[in-house]
Write a protein that holds these residues in place. Sequence first.
Motif, PDB file in Angstrom:
ATOM      1  N   LEU A  47      -2.677 -87.933 -23.973  1.00  0.00           N
ATOM      2  CA  LEU A  47      -3.966 -87.382 -23.576  1.00  0.00           C
ATOM      3  C   LEU A  47      -5.091 -88.286 -24.058  1.00  0.00           C
ATOM      4  CD1 LEU A  47      -5.687 -85.009 -22.438  1.00  0.00           C
ATOM      5  CD2 LEU A  47      -5.620 -84.051 -24.750  1.00  0.00           C
ATOM      6  N   VAL A  48      -6.007 -88.593 -23.157  1.00  0.00           N
ATOM      7  CA  VAL A  48      -7.178 -89.403 -23.500  1.00  0.00           C
ATOM      8  C   VAL A  48      -8.407 -88.512 -23.649  1.00  0.00           C
ATOM      9  CG1 VAL A  48      -8.715 -91.243 -22.733  1.00  0.00           C
ATOM     10  CG2 VAL A  48      -6.251 -91.421 -22.318  1.00  0.00           C
ATOM     11  N   ALA A  49      -8.639 -87.647 -22.654  1.00  0.00           N
ATOM     12  CA  ALA A  49      -9.835 -86.795 -22.677  1.00  0.00           C
ATOM     13  C   ALA A  49      -9.617 -85.601 -21.775  1.00  0.00           C
ATOM     14  CB  ALA A  49     -11.061 -87.578 -22.223  1.00  0.00           C
ATOM     15  N   ARG A  50     -10.296 -84.510 -22.114  1.00  0.00           N
ATOM     16  CA  ARG A  50     -10.217 -83.270 -21.334  1.00  0.00           C
ATOM     17  C   ARG A  50     -11.610 -82.677 -21.214  1.00  0.00           C
ATOM     18  NH1 ARG A  50      -6.246 -80.581 -23.864  1.00  0.00           N
ATOM     19  NH2 ARG A  50      -4.769 -81.027 -22.189  1.00  0.00           N
ATOM     20  N   SER A  63      -8.587 -92.161 -30.787  1.00  0.00           N
ATOM     21  CA  SER A  63      -8.649 -93.591 -30.507  1.00  0.00           C
ATOM     22  C   SER A  63      -9.765 -93.971 -29.530  1.00  0.00           C
ATOM     23  CB  SER A  63      -7.308 -94.078 -29.951  1.00  0.00           C
ATOM     24  OG  SER A  63      -6.970 -93.366 -28.776  1.00  0.00           O
ATOM     25  N   VAL A  64     -10.310 -92.981 -28.812  1.00  0.00           N
ATOM     26  CA  VAL A  64     -11.346 -93.301 -27.808  1.00  0.00           C
ATOM     27  C   VAL A  64     -12.681 -92.625 -28.110  1.00  0.00           C
ATOM     28  CG1 VAL A  64      -9.537 -93.584 -26.075  1.00  0.00           C
ATOM     29  CG2 VAL A  64     -10.841 -91.435 -26.169  1.00  0.00           C
ATOM     30  N   LYS A  65     -12.739 -91.812 -29.148  1.00  0.00           N
ATOM     31  CA  LYS A  65     -13.988 -91.115 -29.475  1.00  0.00           C
ATOM     32  C   LYS A  65     -15.123 -92.104 -29.691  1.00  0.00           C
ATOM     33  CE  LYS A  65     -12.251 -86.834 -31.546  1.00  0.00           C
ATOM     34  NZ  LYS A  65     -12.030 -86.084 -32.795  1.00  0.00           N
ATOM     35  N   GLY A  66     -16.251 -91.801 -29.095  1.00  0.00           N
ATOM     36  CA  GLY A  66     -17.415 -92.660 -29.225  1.00  0.00           C
ATOM     37  C   GLY A  66     -17.452 -93.792 -28.233  1.00  0.00           C
ATOM     38  N   ARG A  67     -16.346 -94.020 -27.524  1.00  0.00           N
ATOM     39  CA  ARG A  67     -16.296 -95.113 -26.534  1.00  0.00           C
ATOM     40  C   ARG A  67     -16.119 -94.608 -25.107  1.00  0.00           C
ATOM     41  NH1 ARG A  67     -12.203 -98.590 -26.559  1.00  0.00           N
ATOM     42  NH2 ARG A  67     -10.674 -97.140 -27.464  1.00  0.00           N
ATOM     43  N   PHE A  68     -15.390 -93.519 -24.933  1.00  0.00           N
ATOM     44  CA  PHE A  68     -15.106 -92.966 -23.613  1.00  0.00           C
ATOM     45  C   PHE A  68     -15.877 -91.664 -23.421  1.00  0.00           C
ATOM     46  CE2 PHE A  68     -10.540 -94.815 -22.896  1.00  0.00           C
ATOM     47  CZ  PHE A  68     -11.027 -96.088 -23.200  1.00  0.00           C
ATOM     48  N   ALA A  69     -16.186 -91.363 -22.160  1.00  0.00           N
ATOM     49  CA  ALA A  69     -16.850 -90.105 -21.835  1.00  0.00           C
ATOM     50  C   ALA A  69     -16.281 -89.554 -20.533  1.00  0.00           C
ATOM     51  CB  ALA A  69     -18.354 -90.309 -21.706  1.00  0.00           C
ATOM     52  N   ILE A  70     -15.838 -88.310 -20.592  1.00  0.00           N
ATOM     53  CA  ILE A  70     -15.326 -87.640 -19.401  1.00  0.00           C
ATOM     54  C   ILE A  70     -16.414 -86.745 -18.827  1.00  0.00           C
ATOM     55  CG2 ILE A  70     -14.333 -85.716 -20.735  1.00  0.00           C
ATOM     56  CD1 ILE A  70     -12.020 -85.658 -18.709  1.00  0.00           C
ATOM     57  N   SER A  71     -16.468 -86.676 -17.509  1.00  0.00           N
ATOM     58  CA  SER A  71     -17.434 -85.803 -16.846  1.00  0.00           C
ATOM     59  C   SER A  71     -16.834 -85.339 -15.524  1.00  0.00           C
ATOM     60  CB  SER A  71     -18.763 -86.534 -16.625  1.00  0.00           C
ATOM     61  OG  SER A  71     -18.576 -87.661 -15.793  1.00  0.00           O
ATOM     62  N   GLN A  82     -15.735 -92.588 -18.062  1.00  0.00           N
ATOM     63  CA  GLN A  82     -16.512 -93.781 -18.379  1.00  0.00           C
ATOM     64  C   GLN A  82     -15.925 -94.394 -19.645  1.00  0.00           C
ATOM     65  OE1 GLN A  82     -19.194 -95.269 -16.738  1.00  0.00           O
ATOM     66  NE2 GLN A  82     -18.895 -96.906 -18.247  1.00  0.00           N
ATOM     67  N   MET A  83     -15.515 -95.644 -19.544  1.00  0.00           N
ATOM     68  CA  MET A  83     -14.864 -96.328 -20.662  1.00  0.00           C
ATOM     69  C   MET A  83     -15.710 -97.519 -21.073  1.00  0.00           C
ATOM     70  SD  MET A  83     -10.885 -96.138 -19.437  1.00  0.00           S
ATOM     71  CE  MET A  83     -11.102 -97.352 -18.149  1.00  0.00           C
ATOM     72  N   ASN A  84     -16.211 -97.490 -22.274  1.00  0.00           N
ATOM     73  CA  ASN A  84     -17.029 -98.567 -22.820  1.00  0.00           C
ATOM     74  C   ASN A  84     -16.334 -99.208 -24.018  1.00  0.00           C
ATOM     75  OD1 ASN A  84     -19.110 -97.875 -20.969  1.00  0.00           O
ATOM     76  ND2 ASN A  84     -19.908 -96.345 -22.405  1.00  0.00           N
TER      77      ASN A  84
END
Length: 122
Positions: A47-50, A63-71, A82-84
């Motif tokens: 799981l990456v984001a929900r 591992s992705v907190k602060g870098r990825f955003a789900i919408s 969104q992956m930064n």
Amino acid sequence: QVQLVESGGGLVQPGGSLRLSCVASGFTFSSYAMSWYRQVPGKERELVARITSSSGRTTYADSVKGRFAISRDTAKNTVYLQMNSLKPEDTAVYYCTRDLFDGLLYRPSGDWGQGTQVTVSS
């Protein structure tokens, strides 16, 4: 029937950004939480984001907190990732899915798209 079509993957240099999209059909999109998972060969899908259906509450893998955003955009039946600040360890095939909720926990429904490859490399 349920269809999930992911897009937006590609090759990007470390530190770069990508935005993944997943267009959903065949079910009432607004009624379900949606998630992004990723998988590398030889490892389990993780799981990456929900994002929930009603409140839009989001959760992320550490591992992705602060870098990825789900919408999500209910009008378009689409969920985004969104992956930064991408890192080589983000390299994987990314999948979206709708989640089922049993009153306590979310779990993937088993409906998966074809996935989209993300490769982070210089």
